[in-house]
Design an enzyme around this catalytic site. Sequence first.
Site, PDB file in Angstrom:
ATOM      1  N   LYS A  13       0.840  -1.210   0.000  1.00  0.00           N
ATOM      2  CA  LYS A  13       0.000   0.000   0.000  1.00  0.00           C
ATOM      3  C   LYS A  13       0.868   1.250   0.000  1.00  0.00           C
ATOM      4  O   LYS A  13       2.042   1.207   0.394  1.00  0.00           O
ATOM      5  CB  LYS A  13      -0.933   0.028   1.223  1.00  0.00           C
ATOM      6  N   GLY A  51       7.472   1.502   4.731  1.00  0.00           N
ATOM      7  CA  GLY A  51       6.247   2.304   4.772  1.00  0.00           C
ATOM      8  C   GLY A  51       5.236   1.837   3.740  1.00  0.00           C
ATOM      9  O   GLY A  51       4.255   2.517   3.462  1.00  0.00           O
ATOM     10  N   MET A  52       5.492   0.636   3.151  1.00  0.00           N
ATOM     11  CA  MET A  52       4.565   0.103   2.149  1.00  0.00           C
ATOM     12  C   MET A  52       3.686  -0.989   2.749  1.00  0.00           C
ATOM     13  O   MET A  52       2.966  -1.692   2.029  1.00  0.00           O
ATOM     14  CB  MET A  52       5.332  -0.428   0.943  1.00  0.00           C
ATOM     15  N   SER A  92       2.749  -6.078   7.145  1.00  0.00           N
ATOM     16  CA  SER A  92       1.322  -6.155   7.501  1.00  0.00           C
ATOM     17  C   SER A  92       0.560  -6.965   6.459  1.00  0.00           C
ATOM     18  O   SER A  92      -0.292  -7.796   6.790  1.00  0.00           O
ATOM     19  CB  SER A  92       0.737  -4.742   7.584  1.00  0.00           C
ATOM     20  N   ALA A  93       0.893  -6.733   5.197  1.00  0.00           N
ATOM     21  CA  ALA A  93       0.234  -7.483   4.119  1.00  0.00           C
ATOM     22  C   ALA A  93       0.570  -8.964   4.223  1.00  0.00           C
ATOM     23  O   ALA A  93      -0.276  -9.822   3.943  1.00  0.00           O
ATOM     24  CB  ALA A  93       0.671  -6.929   2.771  1.00  0.00           C
ATOM     25  N   ASP A 119      -1.814  -1.555  10.488  1.00  0.00           N
ATOM     26  CA  ASP A 119      -1.859  -1.547   9.022  1.00  0.00           C
ATOM     27  C   ASP A 119      -2.399  -2.840   8.419  1.00  0.00           C
ATOM     28  O   ASP A 119      -2.462  -2.955   7.207  1.00  0.00           O
ATOM     29  CB  ASP A 119      -0.414  -1.394   8.498  1.00  0.00           C
TER      30      ASP A 119
HETATM   31  C1  LIG Z   1       1.786   4.822  10.562  1.00  0.00           C
HETATM   32  C2  LIG Z   1       1.704   3.778   9.489  1.00  0.00           C
HETATM   33  C3  LIG Z   1       0.881   4.357   8.332  1.00  0.00           C
HETATM   34  O1  LIG Z   1       0.506   3.462   7.377  1.00  0.00           O
HETATM   35  O2  LIG Z   1       3.043   3.546   9.136  1.00  0.00           O
HETATM   36  P1  LIG Z   1       3.886   2.594   8.170  1.00  0.00           P
HETATM   37  O3  LIG Z   1       4.374   1.451   9.040  1.00  0.00           O
HETATM   38  O4  LIG Z   1       3.029   2.147   7.071  1.00  0.00           O
HETATM   39  O5  LIG Z   1       5.029   3.428   7.747  1.00  0.00           O
HETATM   40  C4  LIG Z   1       0.991   2.542  10.059  1.00  0.00           C
HETATM   41  O6  LIG Z   1      -0.273   2.862  10.557  1.00  0.00           O
HETATM   42  C5  LIG Z   1       1.732   1.781  11.097  1.00  0.00           C
HETATM   43  O7  LIG Z   1       1.142   0.506  11.138  1.00  0.00           O
HETATM   44  P2  LIG Z   1       1.889  -0.775  11.744  1.00  0.00           P
HETATM   45  O8  LIG Z   1       3.268  -0.849  11.151  1.00  0.00           O
HETATM   46  O9  LIG Z   1       0.979  -1.957  11.592  1.00  0.00           O
HETATM   47  O10 LIG Z   1       2.020  -0.294  13.207  1.00  0.00           O
HETATM   48  P3  LIG Z   1       1.797  -1.052  14.598  1.00  0.00           P
HETATM   49  O11 LIG Z   1       2.568  -2.331  14.560  1.00  0.00           O
HETATM   50  O12 LIG Z   1       0.360  -1.093  14.940  1.00  0.00           O
HETATM   51  O13 LIG Z   1       2.517  -0.004  15.550  1.00  0.00           O
HETATM   52  C6  LIG Z   1       3.914   0.124  15.592  1.00  0.00           C
HETATM   53  C7  LIG Z   1       4.229   1.260  16.556  1.00  0.00           C
HETATM   54  O14 LIG Z   1       3.937   2.524  15.919  1.00  0.00           O
HETATM   55  C8  LIG Z   1       3.334   3.427  16.822  1.00  0.00           C
HETATM   56  N1  LIG Z   1       1.973   3.767  16.327  1.00  0.00           N
HETATM   57  C9  LIG Z   1       1.393   3.053  15.346  1.00  0.00           C
HETATM   58  C10 LIG Z   1       0.149   3.425  14.838  1.00  0.00           C
HETATM   59  C11 LIG Z   1      -0.477   4.541  15.421  1.00  0.00           C
HETATM   60  N2  LIG Z   1      -1.663   4.953  14.996  1.00  0.00           N
HETATM   61  N3  LIG Z   1       0.108   5.229  16.426  1.00  0.00           N
HETATM   62  C12 LIG Z   1       1.338   4.868  16.886  1.00  0.00           C
HETATM   63  O15 LIG Z   1       1.861   5.521  17.784  1.00  0.00           O
HETATM   64  C13 LIG Z   1       3.333   2.743  18.181  1.00  0.00           C
HETATM   65  O16 LIG Z   1       4.525   3.113  18.803  1.00  0.00           O
HETATM   66  C14 LIG Z   1       3.391   1.255  17.818  1.00  0.00           C
HETATM   67  O17 LIG Z   1       4.000   0.489  18.815  1.00  0.00           O
HETATM   68  N1  LIG Z   2       6.510 -10.522   7.620  1.00  0.00           N
HETATM   69  C1  LIG Z   2       7.369  -9.507   7.856  1.00  0.00           C
HETATM   70  N2  LIG Z   2       7.960  -8.871   6.829  1.00  0.00           N
HETATM   71  C2  LIG Z   2       8.790  -7.813   7.057  1.00  0.00           C
HETATM   72  N3  LIG Z   2       9.121  -7.371   8.271  1.00  0.00           N
HETATM   73  C3  LIG Z   2       8.565  -7.969   9.330  1.00  0.00           C
HETATM   74  C4  LIG Z   2       7.670  -9.046   9.172  1.00  0.00           C
HETATM   75  N4  LIG Z   2       7.263  -9.416  10.395  1.00  0.00           N
HETATM   76  C5  LIG Z   2       7.865  -8.601  11.281  1.00  0.00           C
HETATM   77  N5  LIG Z   2       8.679  -7.749  10.661  1.00  0.00           N
HETATM   78  C6  LIG Z   2       9.446  -6.670  11.324  1.00  0.00           C
HETATM   79  O1  LIG Z   2       8.676  -5.466  11.143  1.00  0.00           O
HETATM   80  C7  LIG Z   2       9.497  -4.359  10.787  1.00  0.00           C
HETATM   81  C8  LIG Z   2       8.833  -3.425   9.747  1.00  0.00           C
HETATM   82  O2  LIG Z   2       8.008  -4.119   8.881  1.00  0.00           O
HETATM   83  P1  LIG Z   2       7.537  -3.622   7.433  1.00  0.00           P
HETATM   84  O3  LIG Z   2       6.155  -4.089   7.243  1.00  0.00           O
HETATM   85  O4  LIG Z   2       8.523  -4.028   6.406  1.00  0.00           O
HETATM   86  O5  LIG Z   2       7.608  -2.048   7.529  1.00  0.00           O
HETATM   87  P2  LIG Z   2       6.552  -0.938   7.145  1.00  0.00           P
HETATM   88  O6  LIG Z   2       5.388  -1.075   8.089  1.00  0.00           O
HETATM   89  O7  LIG Z   2       7.330   0.334   7.316  1.00  0.00           O
HETATM   90  O8  LIG Z   2       6.157  -1.178   5.702  1.00  0.00           O
HETATM   91  C9  LIG Z   2      10.804  -4.951  10.306  1.00  0.00           C
HETATM   92  O9  LIG Z   2      11.852  -4.271  10.931  1.00  0.00           O
HETATM   93  C10 LIG Z   2      10.794  -6.428  10.673  1.00  0.00           C
HETATM   94  O10 LIG Z   2      11.799  -6.759  11.629  1.00  0.00           O
END
Ligand SMILES: C[C@@](CO)(OP(=O)(O)O)[C@H](O)COP(=O)(O)OP(=O)(O)OC[C@H]1O[C@@H](n2ccc(N)nc2=O)[C@H](O)[C@@H]1O
Ligand SMILES: Nc1ncnc2c1ncn2[C@@H]1O[C@H](COP(=O)(O)OP(=O)(O)O)[C@@H](O)[C@H]1O
Length: 349
Positions: free
Chosen positions: A10, A100-101, A105-106, A138
């Site tokens: 995404k 950040g894609m 999560s996917a 995400d």
């Molecule tokens: C901020 C986004 C935008 O799409 O960043 P990207 O990871 O895609 O860059 C996402 O919501 C990230 O989603 P995801 O990567 O699943 O985050 P989570 O595992 O739920 O959270 C990781 C950490 O980010 C912070 N977090 C996340 C989401 C949120 N609304 N507030 C937060 O403060 C918290 O510190 C949490 O412990």
């Molecule tokens: N299936 C997975 N693929 C990639 N990274 C993962 C996975 N499960 C856990 N991780 C951990 O989550 C972190 C960020 O994940 P990723 O989804 O690649 O980042 P973003 O949310 O920025 O797209 C990585 O540093 C990795 O150690």
Amino acid sequence: MATRVRSYSKINLGLAIGPVRADRFHGLTTLYQTLDLHDLVTVSARRAAKTRLVLTTNHARVPVDGRNTAWKMVERCLERLGVTAEVEMSIEKNLPVQGGMGAGSANAAAALIGLERELGVALPGAARLELAAGVGSDVPLFLLGGAVLGLNRGEQVVPLPDLPRIACLVAVPNVGVSTPQAFRDWDGRQGPGGLTDESKADRLMELSLAYASLYAEPGTSGIVRSLNPEKKQGNSEEIQSGVPNGLAENTLLSLVRTGVENDFEQVVFPAYPSLRETKRLLMGTDSEAPALYAALSGSGSALFGLFRSDADARVAQQRIQSAATQAGVRTFLTETLPRAAYWQRMFAG
Ligand SMILES: C[C@@](CO)(OP(=O)(O)O)[C@H](O)COP(=O)(O)OP(=O)(O)OC[C@H]1O[C@@H](n2ccc(N)nc2=O)[C@H](O)[C@@H]1O
Ligand SMILES: Nc1ncnc2c1ncn2[C@@H]1O[C@H](COP(=O)(O)OP(=O)(O)O)[C@@H](O)[C@H]1O
């Protein structure tokens, strides 16, 4: 036989960060859009007296234990179903880690979809979304696909009517940005640029309304041109042949006029100045195949540009590849992936 699932990615077309909540997460309003770039998640599962999980991957930075999002999802799904099983998974990574894609999560959503198919079971829709939200903010968006409004901490998802397909160039710098760190940097911002909690909450509401208003009946807002209904879904052939896609352009320009932006740019660009330059190169200038819109995706480090045509996206790719400041930046030419195509192409056979 194993099930192979395309685990798509995404971008965040826009993202506003709100106040910190009682659970320490931040309120968000974001507009997610799935992209036609994917990892491959393969799942094979059979019922057994005891649960045993095995995970392999081709990428050194992807954990192969309980820290992996796909592992967490499978473990929690089996518990929820009250089923014990031997499950083997492999993740073939093509997408950046910490990009950040939403790739990790996917992977979790793909593992759930693969597991259900392997076991011949399906959790109720609401239970799947709840499980997904427990694995990461995400993850739920990948159980919908297409254009998705993300609220609360990003995990509350609302499917939006598809935006037309549009050519996209993703640029992935040679750095990973930690999402929790980016949120901490946002919280640490002091001075005149810092918003009060009240104004942050107002902005979340403002952007939710702006995104919803994109879907106002064409012609009533004066933004989206009256359309031939057959062309409403957009047309990838138009993009591939390099012919400008007028509908996609219109919709996107409407979005740009709503003031769409990604708040993370304010903290990530100062920490990684070369990313601001990547955005500038994606944007281009009026005379050199400019992007209609370019931004950081999520907390980065990936950036994306959306273009009138595939040909324009290629010109932008050249701009980045030939810039001395962009050594180590990988680029991916792709397009946005509407919901129907997301599900039609999910299983890789
Ligand atoms: C901020 C986004 C935008 O799409 O960043 P990207 O990871 O895609 O860059 C996402 O919501 C990230 O989603 P995801 O990567 O699943 O985050 P989570 O595992 O739920 O959270 C990781 C950490 O980010 C912070 N977090 C996340 C989401 C949120 N609304 N507030 C937060 O403060 C918290 O510190 C949490 O412990
Ligand atoms: N299936 C997975 N693929 C990639 N990274 C993962 C996975 N499960 C856990 N991780 C951990 O989550 C972190 C960020 O994940 P990723 O989804 O690649 O980042 P973003 O949310 O920025 O797209 C990585 O540093 C990795 O150690």
